[in-house]
Design an enzyme around this catalytic site. Structure first.
Site, PDB file in Angstrom:
ATOM      1  N   ARG A 336       0.864  -1.185   0.000  1.00 12.76           N
ATOM      2  CA  ARG A 336       0.000   0.000   0.000  1.00 12.76           C
ATOM      3  C   ARG A 336       0.896   1.228   0.000  1.00 12.76           C
ATOM      4  O   ARG A 336       1.961   1.238   0.645  1.00 12.76           O
ATOM      5  CB  ARG A 336      -0.906   0.032   1.234  1.00 12.76           C
ATOM      6  CG  ARG A 336      -2.073  -0.924   1.203  1.00 12.76           C
ATOM      7  CD  ARG A 336      -3.140  -0.527   0.169  1.00 12.76           C
ATOM      8  NE  ARG A 336      -4.278  -1.430   0.139  1.00 12.76           N
ATOM      9  CZ  ARG A 336      -4.386  -2.501  -0.647  1.00 12.76           C
ATOM     10  NH1 ARG A 336      -3.420  -2.808  -1.491  1.00 12.76           N
ATOM     11  NH2 ARG A 336      -5.471  -3.265  -0.609  1.00 12.76           N
ATOM     12  N   ASP A 360       4.270  -0.203  -7.269  1.00 14.75           N
ATOM     13  CA  ASP A 360       2.951  -0.485  -7.846  1.00 14.75           C
ATOM     14  C   ASP A 360       1.902   0.357  -7.129  1.00 14.75           C
ATOM     15  O   ASP A 360       0.783   0.483  -7.601  1.00 14.75           O
ATOM     16  CB  ASP A 360       2.634  -1.981  -7.693  1.00 14.75           C
ATOM     17  CG  ASP A 360       1.360  -2.375  -8.431  1.00 14.75           C
ATOM     18  OD1 ASP A 360       1.260  -2.043  -9.635  1.00 14.75           O
ATOM     19  OD2 ASP A 360       0.461  -2.978  -7.809  1.00 14.75           O
ATOM     20  N   GLU A 365      -2.231   8.008  -4.751  1.00 15.08           N
ATOM     21  CA  GLU A 365      -2.565   7.366  -6.032  1.00 15.08           C
ATOM     22  C   GLU A 365      -4.071   7.342  -6.313  1.00 15.08           C
ATOM     23  O   GLU A 365      -4.487   7.122  -7.460  1.00 15.08           O
ATOM     24  CB  GLU A 365      -2.051   5.922  -6.050  1.00 15.08           C
ATOM     25  CG  GLU A 365      -2.808   5.020  -5.091  1.00 15.08           C
ATOM     26  CD  GLU A 365      -2.341   3.557  -5.066  1.00 15.08           C
ATOM     27  OE1 GLU A 365      -1.300   3.241  -5.633  1.00 15.08           O
ATOM     28  OE2 GLU A 365      -3.053   2.748  -4.456  1.00 15.08           O
ATOM     29  N   HIS A 397      -1.172   0.000  -9.424  1.00 17.79           N
ATOM     30  CA  HIS A 397      -1.941  -0.971  -8.633  1.00 17.79           C
ATOM     31  C   HIS A 397      -2.428  -2.144  -9.493  1.00 17.79           C
ATOM     32  O   HIS A 397      -3.609  -2.505  -9.468  1.00 17.79           O
ATOM     33  CB  HIS A 397      -3.125  -0.259  -7.956  1.00 17.79           C
ATOM     34  CG  HIS A 397      -3.350  -0.766  -6.564  1.00 17.79           C
ATOM     35  ND1 HIS A 397      -3.411   0.041  -5.465  1.00 17.79           N
ATOM     36  CD2 HIS A 397      -3.497  -2.021  -6.099  1.00 17.79           C
ATOM     37  CE1 HIS A 397      -3.608  -0.679  -4.384  1.00 17.79           C
ATOM     38  NE2 HIS A 397      -3.651  -1.939  -4.737  1.00 17.79           N
TER      39      HIS A 397
HETATM   40  N1  LIG Z   1      -0.743  -4.234  -5.341  1.00 16.91           N
HETATM   41  C1  LIG Z   1      -1.734  -5.103  -5.314  1.00 16.91           C
HETATM   42  O1  LIG Z   1      -2.383  -5.329  -6.349  1.00 16.91           O
HETATM   43  C2  LIG Z   1      -2.045  -5.875  -4.051  1.00 16.91           C
HETATM   44  C3  LIG Z   1      -2.832  -7.027  -4.123  1.00 16.91           C
HETATM   45  C4  LIG Z   1      -3.087  -7.755  -2.953  1.00 16.91           C
HETATM   46  C5  LIG Z   1      -2.585  -7.340  -1.735  1.00 16.91           C
HETATM   47  N2  LIG Z   1      -1.841  -6.205  -1.666  1.00 16.91           N
HETATM   48  C6  LIG Z   1      -1.290  -5.750  -0.381  1.00 16.91           C
HETATM   49  O2  LIG Z   1      -0.399  -6.737   0.105  1.00 16.91           O
HETATM   50  C7  LIG Z   1      -0.529  -6.799   1.534  1.00 16.91           C
HETATM   51  C8  LIG Z   1      -0.061  -8.147   2.027  1.00 16.91           C
HETATM   52  O3  LIG Z   1      -0.958  -9.144   1.596  1.00 16.91           O
HETATM   53  P1  LIG Z   1      -0.882 -10.646   2.165  1.00 16.91           P
HETATM   54  O4  LIG Z   1      -1.946 -11.423   1.475  1.00 16.91           O
HETATM   55  O5  LIG Z   1       0.517 -11.157   2.123  1.00 16.91           O
HETATM   56  O6  LIG Z   1      -1.307 -10.385   3.684  1.00 16.91           O
HETATM   57  P2  LIG Z   1      -1.050 -11.346   4.924  1.00 16.91           P
HETATM   58  O7  LIG Z   1      -2.086 -10.959   5.917  1.00 16.91           O
HETATM   59  O8  LIG Z   1      -0.957 -12.778   4.499  1.00 16.91           O
HETATM   60  O9  LIG Z   1       0.404 -10.903   5.455  1.00 16.91           O
HETATM   61  C9  LIG Z   1       0.652  -9.671   6.053  1.00 16.91           C
HETATM   62  C10 LIG Z   1       1.832  -9.839   6.992  1.00 16.91           C
HETATM   63  O10 LIG Z   1       2.088  -8.571   7.604  1.00 16.91           O
HETATM   64  C11 LIG Z   1       2.286  -8.771   8.999  1.00 16.91           C
HETATM   65  N3  LIG Z   1       1.876  -7.596   9.758  1.00 16.91           N
HETATM   66  C12 LIG Z   1       0.635  -7.238  10.168  1.00 16.91           C
HETATM   67  N4  LIG Z   1       0.678  -6.107  10.880  1.00 16.91           N
HETATM   68  C13 LIG Z   1       1.964  -5.731  10.918  1.00 16.91           C
HETATM   69  C14 LIG Z   1       2.634  -4.621  11.522  1.00 16.91           C
HETATM   70  N5  LIG Z   1       1.960  -3.685  12.188  1.00 16.91           N
HETATM   71  N6  LIG Z   1       3.953  -4.538  11.367  1.00 16.91           N
HETATM   72  C15 LIG Z   1       4.615  -5.482  10.662  1.00 16.91           C
HETATM   73  N7  LIG Z   1       4.055  -6.558  10.075  1.00 16.91           N
HETATM   74  C16 LIG Z   1       2.732  -6.666  10.204  1.00 16.91           C
HETATM   75  C17 LIG Z   1       1.435  -9.978   9.358  1.00 16.91           C
HETATM   76  O11 LIG Z   1       1.935 -10.616  10.539  1.00 16.91           O
HETATM   77  C18 LIG Z   1       1.586 -10.849   8.124  1.00 16.91           C
HETATM   78  O12 LIG Z   1       2.660 -11.740   8.237  1.00 16.91           O
HETATM   79  C19 LIG Z   1      -2.031  -6.507   1.754  1.00 16.91           C
HETATM   80  O13 LIG Z   1      -2.260  -5.965   3.042  1.00 16.91           O
HETATM   81  C20 LIG Z   1      -2.361  -5.515   0.676  1.00 16.91           C
HETATM   82  O14 LIG Z   1      -2.237  -4.214   1.196  1.00 16.91           O
HETATM   83  C21 LIG Z   1      -1.554  -5.473  -2.790  1.00 16.91           C
END
Ligand SMILES: NC(=O)c1ccc[n+]([C@@H]2O[C@H](COP(=O)([O-])OP(=O)(O)OC[C@H]3O[C@@H](n4cnc5c(N)ncnc54)[C@H](O)[C@@H]3O)[C@@H](O)[C@H]2O)c1
Length: 432
Positions: A336, A360, A365, A397
């Site tokens: 994000r 991305d 944005e 994105h």
């Molecule tokens: N660009 C895109 O098209 C796109 C698509 C999907 C997801 N995303 C982003 O990717 C992120 C990750 O997705 P995911 O499926 O791997 O999520 P996930 O929930 O599987 O993993 C997130 C990780 O972050 C850790 N975390 C949570 N809070 C935290 C904090 N305060 N400090 C440090 N670490 C912390 C969690 O313990 C977990 O291991 C999503 O939150 C989303 O914002 C972007």
């Protein structure tokens, strides 16, 4: 190769819901599944081809599974086929207003929303191309649910209007929910459901694609060659082999990225608020402190969610974090925009801190995402400055944007709507 036959028992045949569940199962393993009737053949991971089989109750389907994980694939496929059998008699329609929709959303959702009757989705969908905002929220009048994406606005004033419209459910067709005011949603008794995982591979593969493109200056090379300029000046890259990758956020996407980095022969460091010790036991990565990761990594990839407030991740990468990084570091953000302080990043880019940066997502944005402004005056100064750096690649994105991911998003969103409509458990989809 594994082969078996399955006679369709469902009174509605292979309708949208079983097709979506089967296709989703097929994208969760490596083996290739082919499903045939006596005269047609479909790729098991393609919803539209499965629907094209036209298989009615009593049709004998010939199924082949071929690949390294055939046994696991067989079990998952049979479970998906069985879970698609009708279980509920409740036939109420749920009316859903979809905001911010594009042609590709409509392709994947329209087939599923045709599905009516026992064991189906029973959803009546209205597509709006406009984003959900304070100005557009009243379009949801008379709908049970709204379905929104990352760039829609579900802040308190929007939720207040939705409540007046009778909306009881917010369906996110994405994983992140930072655009929803959860306190307001709770106050008005709205359920918020998301797609917790669709294709982590799509996002991780995009992260590596764009950082490698920036590293090897592919964006510049492409234009140079088109201009009959075959000189290599300005294109010098860095090997990833034997370098250190730092993964910030080691959840589903972070793990995929760690595996990709491992494949390049990198040493992988991880940082996470909730470390997953199994990843260390499996030899995938070593957890270190945030400071150590920033100091030691040659490539830093962000995969933590955006969380505001103390202990959160807002401006995880600020001027201080950047000052800890090595000179010539590479940085990629597919999580994000708010994870990086954009002004601190631009200052460091001007001082030639980075070998390569790939984004991305970026702060500010929202007005741009998924919108064609090619005929407008460029009003976003951040974008203009970012794209002027020769070592930076910007995509808008799109990391999630693969066929497999869209298919899974549509199927899980419709399952969520059905679970709400039929008071079934939400599992990991519920945002609390
Ligand atoms: N660009 C895109 O098209 C796109 C698509 C999907 C997801 N995303 C982003 O990717 C992120 C990750 O997705 P995911 O499926 O791997 O999520 P996930 O929930 O599987 O993993 C997130 C990780 O972050 C850790 N975390 C949570 N809070 C935290 C904090 N305060 N400090 C440090 N670490 C912390 C969690 O313990 C977990 O291991 C999503 O939150 C989303 O914002 C972007």
């Amino acid at each position: 190769m594994k082969k078996f036959d399955h006679v369709v028992k469902n009174p509605m045949g292979v309708h949208a819901r079983p097709a979506a569940l089967v296709a989703q199962a097929c994208t969760s393993f490596k083996s290739v599944v082919t499903i045939s009737t006596d005269d047609k053949t479909a790729d098991g991971s393609n919803v539209l081809q499965l629907l094209g089989l036209g298989a009615i109750k009593g049709t004998n389907l010939h199924i082949t599974i071929e690949g390294a994980d055939e046994e696991e694939a067989y079990e998952k496929l049979v479970a998906a086929i069985n879970s698609a059998e009708p279980k509920s008699k409740k036939l109420d329609l749920i009316k859903i207003a979809f905001f911010g929709t594009k042609s590709y959303d409509r392709i994947f959702f329209s087939e599923l929303s045709k599905d009516r009757g026992e064991g189906a989705y029973n959803a009546d969908i209205k597509y709006f191309s406009t984003r959900l905002t304070e100005e557009t929220a009243s379009l949801a009048d008379g709908y049970d649910a709204v379905c929104i994406f990352v760039n829609d606005d579900a802040s308190r004033p929007v939720i207040e209007t939705l409540n007046k419209c009778g909306v009881k459910l917010i369906l996110l067709r994405c994983a992140g929910f930072n655009n929803v005011d959860m306190e307001a949603a709770k106050e008005y008794g709205m359920t918020v459901l998301r797609v917790p995982a669709y294709s982590p591979y799509a996002v991780a593969e995009h992260a590596m694609t764009i950082i490698q493109a920036a590293n090897r200056r592919i964006h510049k090379a492409y234009n140079k060659v088109k201009d009959n300029n075959f000189a290599l000046s300005g294109l010098l890259g860095i090997d990833l082999h034997n370098k250190v990758a730092g993964i910030m956020g080691t959840g589903r996407i972070g793990v995929c990225m760690a595996n990709i980095c491992k494949g390049y022969g990198m040493t992988v460091l991880g940082w996470d608020a909730f470390p997953n010790k199994k990843l260390e036991e499996d030899g995938l990565l070593t957890y270190v402190s945030k400071e150590e990761l920033l100091k030691r990594s040659d490539l830093i990839s962000l995969h933590a969610p955006l969380i505001m407030g103390e202990g959160g991740t807002h401006h995880l990468i600020d001027a201080n974090a950047i000052s800890l990084m090595k000179d010539n570091v590479m940085l990629v953000n597919t999580s994000r925009g708010g994870l990086i302080d954009i002004n601190a990043l631009m200052d460091a880019l001007k001082q030639d801190k980075f070998h390569a940066v790939a984004l991305d997502v970026y702060e500010g944005e929202d007005e741009n995402v998924y919108t064609d402004h090619s005929e407008d005056m460029l009003s976003n100064d951040i974008v203009a400055r970012l794209v002027s750096f020769p070592n930076l690649i910007l995509t808008s994105h799109q990391a999630f944007f693969t066929r497999e991911a869209l298919q899974a998003i549509a199927a899980v969103t419709m399952e969520n709507a059905r679970n709400f409509n039929e008071s079934l458990p939400y599992g990991a989809a519920e945002v609390k």
